[in-house]
Enzyme design. Structure first.
Site, short mmCIF file in Angstrom:
data_model
loop_
_atom_site.label_atom_id
_atom_site.label_comp_id
_atom_site.label_asym_id
_atom_site.label_seq_id
_atom_site.Cartn_x
_atom_site.Cartn_y
_atom_site.Cartn_z
N GLU A 1 -1.10 7.93 -4.45
CA GLU A 1 -1.76 7.44 -5.74
C GLU A 1 -3.31 7.94 -5.93
O GLU A 1 -3.89 8.04 -5.02
CB GLU A 1 -1.79 6.22 -5.92
CG GLU A 1 -2.49 5.07 -5.04
CD GLU A 1 -2.28 3.58 -5.07
OE1 GLU A 1 -0.82 3.17 -5.09
OE2 GLU A 1 -3.27 2.93 -5.33
N ARG B 1 0.97 -1.10 0.00
CA ARG B 1 -0.08 0.04 -0.12
C ARG B 1 1.07 1.21 -0.20
O ARG B 1 1.81 1.08 0.88
CB ARG B 1 -0.75 -0.14 1.24
CG ARG B 1 -2.18 0.69 1.32
CD ARG B 1 -3.12 0.76 0.22
NE ARG B 1 -4.18 0.07 0.07
CZ ARG B 1 -4.87 -0.81 -0.39
NH1 ARG B 1 -4.03 -1.44 -1.24
NH2 ARG B 1 -5.99 -1.24 -0.09
N HIS C 1 -1.21 -0.15 -9.80
CA HIS C 1 -1.86 -1.00 -8.88
C HIS C 1 -2.90 -1.73 -9.20
O HIS C 1 -4.14 -1.83 -9.26
CB HIS C 1 -2.92 0.40 -7.89
CG HIS C 1 -3.10 -0.28 -6.56
ND1 HIS C 1 -3.42 0.63 -5.38
CD2 HIS C 1 -3.55 -1.39 -6.18
CE1 HIS C 1 -3.71 -0.24 -4.54
NE2 HIS C 1 -3.60 -1.30 -4.84
C1 DGY Z 1 -6.75 -4.33 -1.72
O1 DGY Z 1 -7.74 -5.29 -2.29
O2 DGY Z 1 -6.41 -3.82 -0.93
C2 DGY Z 1 -5.98 -3.94 -3.43
O3 DGY Z 1 -4.65 -3.12 -2.99
C3 DGY Z 1 -6.83 -3.53 -4.25
O4 DGY Z 1 -6.63 -4.53 -5.58
#
Ligand code: DGY
Length: 325
Positions: free
Chosen positions: A268, A239, A286
Site C-alpha cells: 500500500e 498490516r 488503512h
Molecule cells: C499503526 O499504528 O500501526 C496503524 O497501522 C496506523 O494507524
C-alpha cells in the site's frame, strides 16, 4: 548551543508542533508532501530527531546519511518501517505508540465485520447506482454475526479489545497467539486458546491482529484459506503482508471463503487492482485508528517520546533498549 533540530515527516496537529517547538527547532511538513527515500534522507541529514509515519523507511541506507540522528519516533503502533538492528548499532532510539489506538482499531474492526457480514458497501453502491426498485425478501442476504464463532489471530491489546466487544454478540471466541493469555484475561475475553489450524477450521469470522515481521509474512495464504469454512469471512486490519493478497483474491473468486473486509494491503498505498473487481470485499484505506482523538493521542505520544529521547530520559515506548548501551 542551539536547540536540537527535529523533522516532522508528515502533517500533524498544531498542538504537536507547539509542544515540540518548546524543546526543539522544528522542521514541519504541514503541506503533507510524502518524502521519498532520497528526500527523507536529505531532510534528516542534519537532524537529531524525527517524528515519522509508517511509510518512512528507517534503514541502514538512510542512517548512514544521517550521522546526527539520535531518535526516530513513529506515529504508529506498528514499526515494520524501522530496521531496529541498524538503528541500535548506530545508537538511534526507536519508539512507537502502543495502547492509545486499541479502542479505535477494535471499533473499526467491528465496523468491517458488520459491513462485510451484512454486505453494506455492496448494497450502498447498488442503491447509489439507482438499482433499487423495491423491497425483496431475498435482497442482499448476509450472514448472522450474533452467535457466530470469532477467531482472533494475534491476541495483544487490540485483539483483546476486539474479543471484549464480541460479548455483546454472544460469540464464542477462539484465539491463536504465541503465548497463552492468563486465565483471568481469557475469562475477560471469553477466549479459548487454539492452534491456527483449529481456529481456521472452526471460525465463522477470522480477524487478524498480528504485527508484520519476517515471521508473519503471508501467515495466511492459499493453504490457510483452504482450511477455512466456505461461509467464513476474513477481516484484515493488521498490516499489509500478513496476508497473501493474491491468494486471498483467488479464494474470494473461487468461493474458498465467502468474503473479506480489508483495511491494509500488500505494497500500500498501491494494492492489487483485482480487489476492485470483487463484490464480496469491503475495502478501506488503512483508517482503523483514524478518529480525531486517537490520531491526536498517537501524535502527542510520539512527540513525548521524542522529547524524552532527546532530553536524556528513557522514552516510555522505547523499542530498542540496546541502543542505549
Ligand atoms: C499503526 O499504528 O500501526 C496503524 O497501522 C496506523 O494507524
Amino acid at each position: 548551543m542551539g536547540k536540537p533540530k527535529v523533522q516532522v515527516t508528515r502533517e500533524v496537529f498544531d498542538e504537536v508542533l507547539d509542544y515540540l517547538g518548546q524543546h526543539f527547532e522544528v522542521f514541519p511538513n504541514q503541506e503533507d508532501r510524502p518524502l521519498a527515500p532520497e528526500a527523507l534522507a536529505a531532510a534528516l541529514a542534519d537532524k537529531q530527531g524525527a517524528l515519522t509515519v509508517l511509510t518512512d523507511k528507517i534503514d541502514e541506507a538512510l542512517l548512514s546519511r544521517c550521522p546526527q540522528l539520535r531518535a526516530v519516533c513513529n506515529i504508529a503502533v506498528g514499526y515494520n518501517n524501522f530496521d531496529l538492528k541498524a538503528m541500535s548499532a548506530r545508537g538511534v532510539l526507536g519508539t512507537n505508540t502502543p495502547g492509545v489506538l486499541d479502542a479505535a482499531t477494535a471499533d473499526f474492526t467491528w465496523a468491517l465485520i458488520l459491513a462485510t457480514a451484512r454486505r453494506l458497501t455492496e448494497a450502498e453502491a447498488w442503491l447509489r447506482a439507482g438499482a433499487w426498485h423495491g423491497w425483496k425478501l431475498k435482497q442482499f442476504l448476509g450472514m448472522d454475526v450474533q452467535g457466530a464463532t470469532l477467531g482472533i489471530i494475534g491476541m495483544g491489546r487490540i485483539g483483546q479489545a476486539v474479543a471484549k466487544r464480541a460479548r455483546g454478540f454472544d460469540m464464542p471466541v477462539l484465539y491463536f497467539n504465541r503465548t497463552r493469555l492468563s486465565p483471568e484475561l481469557e475469562r475477560e475475553c471469553n477466549g479459548r486458546h487454539v492452534s491456527l489450524d483449529e481456529l481456521l477450521a472452526q471460525s465463522d469470522i477470522v480477524t487478524l491482529h498480528t504485527p508484520y515481521s519476517a515471521d508473519s509474512h503471508h501467515l495466511l495464504g492459499a493453504a490457510q484459506f483452504a482450511r477455512m469454512k466456505k461461509s467464513a469471512i476474513l477481516i484484515h486490519a493488521a498490516r499489509g503482508g500478513v496476508v497473501d493478497d493474491a491468494a486471498l483474491i483467488a479464494a474470494l473468486v473461487n468461493g474458498t471463503i465467502a468474503a473479506a473486509g480489508m483495511d491494509v494491503y500488500e505494497g500500500e498505498p498501491k494494492f492489487n487492482p483485482d480487489f476492485l473487481k470483487l463484490k464480496n470485499v469491503v475495502l478501506a484505506p488503512h483508517i482503523a485508528s483514524a478518529t480525531t482523538n486517537t490520531r491526536r493521542n498517537m501524535a502527542m505520544l510520539a512527540a513525548r517520546n521524542l522529547v524524552a529521547a532527546l532530553t536524556g530520559e528513557r522514552p516510555s515506548n522505547l523499542l530498542n533498549p540496546d541502543a542505549l548501551t
